[in-house]
Structure formats: structure tokens, C-alpha cells
Design an enzyme around this catalytic site. Structure first.
Site, PDB file in Angstrom:
ATOM      1  N   TYR A 139     -11.561  -9.778   5.999  1.00  0.00           N
ATOM      2  CA  TYR A 139     -11.086  -8.814   6.985  1.00  0.00           C
ATOM      3  C   TYR A 139     -11.873  -7.511   7.038  1.00  0.00           C
ATOM      4  O   TYR A 139     -11.734  -6.739   7.985  1.00  0.00           O
ATOM      5  CB  TYR A 139      -9.592  -8.552   6.765  1.00  0.00           C
ATOM      6  CG  TYR A 139      -8.790  -9.797   7.070  1.00  0.00           C
ATOM      7  CD1 TYR A 139      -8.551 -10.183   8.379  1.00  0.00           C
ATOM      8  CD2 TYR A 139      -8.346 -10.624   6.043  1.00  0.00           C
ATOM      9  CE1 TYR A 139      -7.854 -11.339   8.668  1.00  0.00           C
ATOM     10  CE2 TYR A 139      -7.649 -11.789   6.313  1.00  0.00           C
ATOM     11  CZ  TYR A 139      -7.401 -12.150   7.634  1.00  0.00           C
ATOM     12  OH  TYR A 139      -6.724 -13.306   7.913  1.00  0.00           O
TER      13      TYR A 139
ATOM     14  N   PHE B 214       3.957 -10.285   4.687  1.00  0.00           N
ATOM     15  CA  PHE B 214       4.301 -10.760   6.032  1.00  0.00           C
ATOM     16  C   PHE B 214       3.157 -11.574   6.607  1.00  0.00           C
ATOM     17  O   PHE B 214       2.080 -11.610   6.031  1.00  0.00           O
ATOM     18  CB  PHE B 214       4.649  -9.584   6.955  1.00  0.00           C
ATOM     19  CG  PHE B 214       3.602  -8.509   7.016  1.00  0.00           C
ATOM     20  CD1 PHE B 214       2.578  -8.563   7.953  1.00  0.00           C
ATOM     21  CD2 PHE B 214       3.625  -7.435   6.124  1.00  0.00           C
ATOM     22  CE1 PHE B 214       1.614  -7.574   8.018  1.00  0.00           C
ATOM     23  CE2 PHE B 214       2.659  -6.420   6.190  1.00  0.00           C
ATOM     24  CZ  PHE B 214       1.662  -6.509   7.127  1.00  0.00           C
TER      25      PHE B 214
ATOM     26  N   LEU C 173     -11.612 -17.070  14.726  1.00  0.00           N
ATOM     27  CA  LEU C 173     -10.861 -15.920  14.240  1.00  0.00           C
ATOM     28  C   LEU C 173     -11.389 -14.634  14.874  1.00  0.00           C
ATOM     29  O   LEU C 173     -10.611 -13.759  15.262  1.00  0.00           O
ATOM     30  CB  LEU C 173     -10.940 -15.835  12.720  1.00  0.00           C
ATOM     31  CG  LEU C 173     -10.330 -14.570  12.100  1.00  0.00           C
ATOM     32  CD1 LEU C 173      -8.878 -14.381  12.535  1.00  0.00           C
ATOM     33  CD2 LEU C 173     -10.445 -14.598  10.585  1.00  0.00           C
TER      34      LEU C 173
ATOM     35  N   VAL D 260      -2.486 -16.266  10.223  1.00  0.00           N
ATOM     36  CA  VAL D 260      -3.878 -16.467  10.637  1.00  0.00           C
ATOM     37  C   VAL D 260      -4.428 -17.708   9.948  1.00  0.00           C
ATOM     38  O   VAL D 260      -4.510 -17.757   8.713  1.00  0.00           O
ATOM     39  CB  VAL D 260      -4.733 -15.235  10.285  1.00  0.00           C
ATOM     40  CG1 VAL D 260      -6.193 -15.485  10.654  1.00  0.00           C
ATOM     41  CG2 VAL D 260      -4.203 -13.995  10.990  1.00  0.00           C
TER      42      VAL D 260
ATOM     43  N   ARG E  70     -16.755 -21.228  13.618  1.00  0.00           N
ATOM     44  CA  ARG E  70     -17.083 -21.291  15.048  1.00  0.00           C
ATOM     45  C   ARG E  70     -16.710 -20.005  15.780  1.00  0.00           C
ATOM     46  O   ARG E  70     -16.727 -19.968  17.009  1.00  0.00           O
ATOM     47  CB  ARG E  70     -16.385 -22.491  15.700  1.00  0.00           C
ATOM     48  CG  ARG E  70     -16.742 -23.831  15.070  1.00  0.00           C
ATOM     49  CD  ARG E  70     -16.160 -24.986  15.835  1.00  0.00           C
ATOM     50  NE  ARG E  70     -16.341 -26.257  15.134  1.00  0.00           N
ATOM     51  CZ  ARG E  70     -16.011 -27.445  15.628  1.00  0.00           C
ATOM     52  NH1 ARG E  70     -15.489 -27.537  16.849  1.00  0.00           N
ATOM     53  NH2 ARG E  70     -16.191 -28.539  14.913  1.00  0.00           N
TER      54      ARG E  70
END
Length: 412
Positions: free
Chosen positions: A123, A412, A94, A82, A91
Site C-alpha cells: 500500500y 476492518f 488493484l 481487497v 495485471r
């Protein structure tokens, strides 16, 4: 407006340039590196944001299994790679990519989404909560109190050095046995084993590590460690550090033997543990546990619940009880009121329309307690869980606790 869409093979090189840019790495890959990275291309699982034909944000997901408390395996949408280029921050790129990916994951039937967060504040906005934590230790070998004459396990087992090809043969079966006993562990694909043994090389500067396996007296492989060493000398005396990249074991004896092996290597005066579970036994495998000094501790695996019913029914519970949970999900993906009836024999979770709630909590907070690594009482004290009925937080805390802390050995 920037275009967010599924990445095609024709976009792959441009997408990787944007990925490297976002992670502040050299933005140009050699043809060999790019070709190796094509092994990760799965149609439909890479997203990108494009501005005038140039990729400016990246997002990748892939199929994964996550081990719940009790050993149940749930399908997960693993999220990685990401980035947003520094010219296109703030903006909403995401947010748009995450929304598209999570919608696809829920439609596929994934129970949770997972990721390892590079930055903490990002997150939680998308319903993720930290669900496992990791701790690093540095072992000062000379003060550990181990017998310097140690030359191997005294229970009939043995430790053998092996190579990458051996690891690709022995490792997957060992890891399958290990991950079914470790809440928070995630599956490893065949590509994972190739990447971590040099069969597939994403970087030109790959250097072969050392691999050692522990075999029990009957020959069964019960442990595997991957490590590297530096080349530090202090005057005429060696002062080298063994850095553990990965260490797994299916028995306590195998785990202890691998740590003792690392501490017994000539010239090694320090052992860096790598990322371990917060309740790891490493210090207590040493005669002097204080020789293992904590050098890092942080959140690790983040989880986003996509299906509350299946998630709560997938795990086991040490005690018995009934809870009505009001789960708040601003995205509208998994919220609602649910009645959980749990016992050591199994669990049932159904919508609880019209029933009064015992607890109100966000979907991210539910993710944090689902694997047993966070305390409902702690979250209630912080104001992140609201007790609707007196005593409900303590009851939930006892119900959701797991026998050991969850741990994810992989990034990961």
C-alpha cells in the site's frame, strides 16, 4: 482487458465468491451466510474486476471517522475486502480499483483513507503510510504477583458479566467517549455492534464470547472487555488461557480492574491481551510487569492523506512553530507545498506557493507522522524525509509528536 466497475446487487454472490477465493477461504457461502453479508452492501462502495462475467478481484470501502490528535474527528474512506484472484495477479487490477475509489473519496470530501494491511509492501505504492502500531502480550498469571483473594475493585466500583444484548445497549455510548480521547481510533457503526455480538452472523461457527463491564461507584459504565477461553487441562490441573478480543476503558482504574478481573478467573493461568497500543499500561498494572511477555508487534492502521490542509488543521499540537512542507504525491491527489503554522491554540495550513521548503516528504511519510506515532527524525535518518533547512527535522519532530502513541483498537 478486464472490466473494473461498481458491483451491483446481482453481482454480490459472485463478488463474495471471489473475496473468499482471494483470502483462501471456502468459496461457497450458505444462503444464510450470504444473506447476512448483504448487510454490508452499500450501493457504489463495492468494486470488482470481471473477466468474462466472472469476478476476479474485489474492493470495498465504507464511511468512517478517524480520531486525530486532540480528539478531532475527520471523515475517512475505510478500505477493506481487497483481493485479486491468483489467476489474475500482476495485471494492475488493484491499481485501477484503488485509483477509482480514492478519486471518489476525494470528491466526497474525505480527508483521509484508511486500511489495515494484510501485507506490508503493497500500500505504500498508493500513498499510504503506517500510522499506528499494535503490540500483543501474554500474561503468565501465576507469576504476576496479584493477590489470589482479589474479588473486585476496592474503590466502590464493580465488574458485571453481561450478554450481547446488554453490550449493544451499553457499548456504543462507552465507545464514543473512549474514541474521542484516543488518536487512531475509528468509528463503529450499529452494524459493527451487531456483528460482534452475534445479532448478525457472517459465519456458521459463531460462538458466544464472554462480556464483562466495569461500573464506577456511581454506576457509570467505564470499561468493557470481550474474551474467550480455551479448554486446556494439564493432567488434573486446569491450564486455561483467556484470550481478549477487545478491551476498552475510559479511566485507568477501569482498565486496571478489567485486567485484574481476567487474571483472577479460576482456572485461568494465561491471559492473551489481543492487539493493544504499543505504550499500553498492561504490564504496569501487574506487581511484576515481567509477567507480561511481548508476543507480537507490528504496524496496524495505514493512512492515506487526501486533503493535506484539512488533515493538518484537524489535529492539535503541543508546541508552537511554523513549517513549510513539500509533500510529494506521485498520484497527484494531495501533493504540493504547504505552510503549517501551529500552536496549542490551533493550526493554520495554507498553500505556500513560491516559498522555500523546510522539509520534503512523501504523502505516505506525512501520514505516518500525522497521528504522532512515527518520528520525523527517524524517517530523516532513513532517508525518507529530506531536510531542506538545518534543524527542520528536529523542529517538525517536536511539533508532530503526540502525548501518547496512537492506537486503533479495531480491524476492518
Amino acid at each position: 482487458m478486464n472490466d473494473v466497475r461498481i458491483v451491483t446487487e446481482a453481482d454480490f454472490e459472485d463478488w463474495h465468491r471471489a473475496l473468499a477465493t482471494g483470502f483462501l477461504q471456502p468459496p461457497v457461502l450458505t444462503p444464510e451466510e450470504l444473506e447476512a453479508r448483504r448487510t454490508q452492501f452499500v450501493p457504489g462502495r463495492l468494486l470488482g474486476a470481471f473477466d468474462g462475467g466472472r469476478c476476479v478481484a474485489t474492493f470495498r470501502s465504507f464511511a468512517q471517522e478517524l480520531t486525530a490528535v486532540g480528539g478531532g474527528l475527520v471523515p475517512a474512506d475505510a478500505i477493506s475486502n481487497v483481493t485479486v484472484s491468483p489467476t489474475h495477479r500482476r495485471r494492475g487490477l488493484l491499481t485501477r480499483m484503488m485509483k477509482q475509489d480514492l478519486a471518489a473519496a476525494k470528491e466526497r470530501g474525505d480527508v483521509v483513507a484508511t486500511l489495515v494491511a494484510a501485507e506490508y509492501p503493497i500500500y505504500g505504492r498508493y500513498g499510504f503510510g503506517p500510522a499506528t502500531w499494535s503490540t500483543r502480550w501474554t500474561v503468565e498469571v501465576p507469576r504476576a504477583g496479584l493477590d489470589p483473594r482479589w474479588s473486585g475493585p476496592d474503590d466502590g466500583g464493580r465488574i458485571d458479566l453481561v450478554d450481547g444484548e446488554d453490550v449493544r445497549k451499553l457499548g456504543p455510548e462507552l465507545f464514543e467517549r473512549f474514541r474521542r480521547t484516543q488518536p487512531g481510533a475509528v468509528s463503529r457503526s450499529e452494524l459493527w455492534w451487531q456483528m460482534h455480538t452475534g445479532a448478525v452472523r457472517y459465519h456458521a461457527d459463531w460462538t458466544e464470547p464472554f462480556y464483562a463491564v466495569h461500573r464506577a461507584a456511581d454506576g457509570e459504565v467505564q470499561g468493557l472487555v470481550t474474551y474467550k477461553s480455551d479448554e486446556t487441562w494439564n493432567g488434573k490441573q486446569p491450564d486455561q488461557t483467556a484470550s481478549v478480543l477487545r478491551l476498552i476503558a475510559t479511566t485507568t482504574a477501569a482498565e486496571r480492574a478489567l485486567w485484574h478481573y481476567l487474571c483472577s478467573i479460576d482456572w485461568i493461568t494465561k491471559v492473551e491481551s489481543g492487539f493493544r497500543g504499543p505504550d499500553d499500561l498492561l504490564p504496569f498494572h501487574l506487581p511484576d510487569p515481567r509477567a507480561a511477555r511481548i508476543t507480537g508487534h507490528a504496524d496496524w492502521l495505514w493512512v492515506r492523506i487526501l486533503d493535506v490542509v484539512r488533515a493538518l488543521e484537524a489535529r492539535t499540537y503541543e508546541g508552537a512553530g511554523t513549517l513549510v512542507l513539500d509533500v510529494v504525491d506521485d498520484a497527484g491527489t494531495a501533493g504540493g507545498r504547504f505552510r503549517l503554522e501551529a500552536s496549542p491554540e490551533g493550526a493554520s495550513c495554507v498553500p505556500a506557493v513560491g516559498e522555500g521548503a523546510d522539509l520534503t516528504l512523501g504523502v505516505g511519510e506525512l501520514a505516518s507522522v500525522w497521528l504522532g506515532g512515527e518520528s520525523v527524525l527517524r524517517l530523516a535518518a532513513l532517508g525518507r524525509v529530506r531536510e531542506e533547512r538545518e534543524g527542520a527535522a528536529r523542529k517538525a519532530d517536536a511539533l508532530f509528536r503526540s502525548p501518547g502513541r496512537p492506537w486503533c483498537p479495531d480491524i476492518f
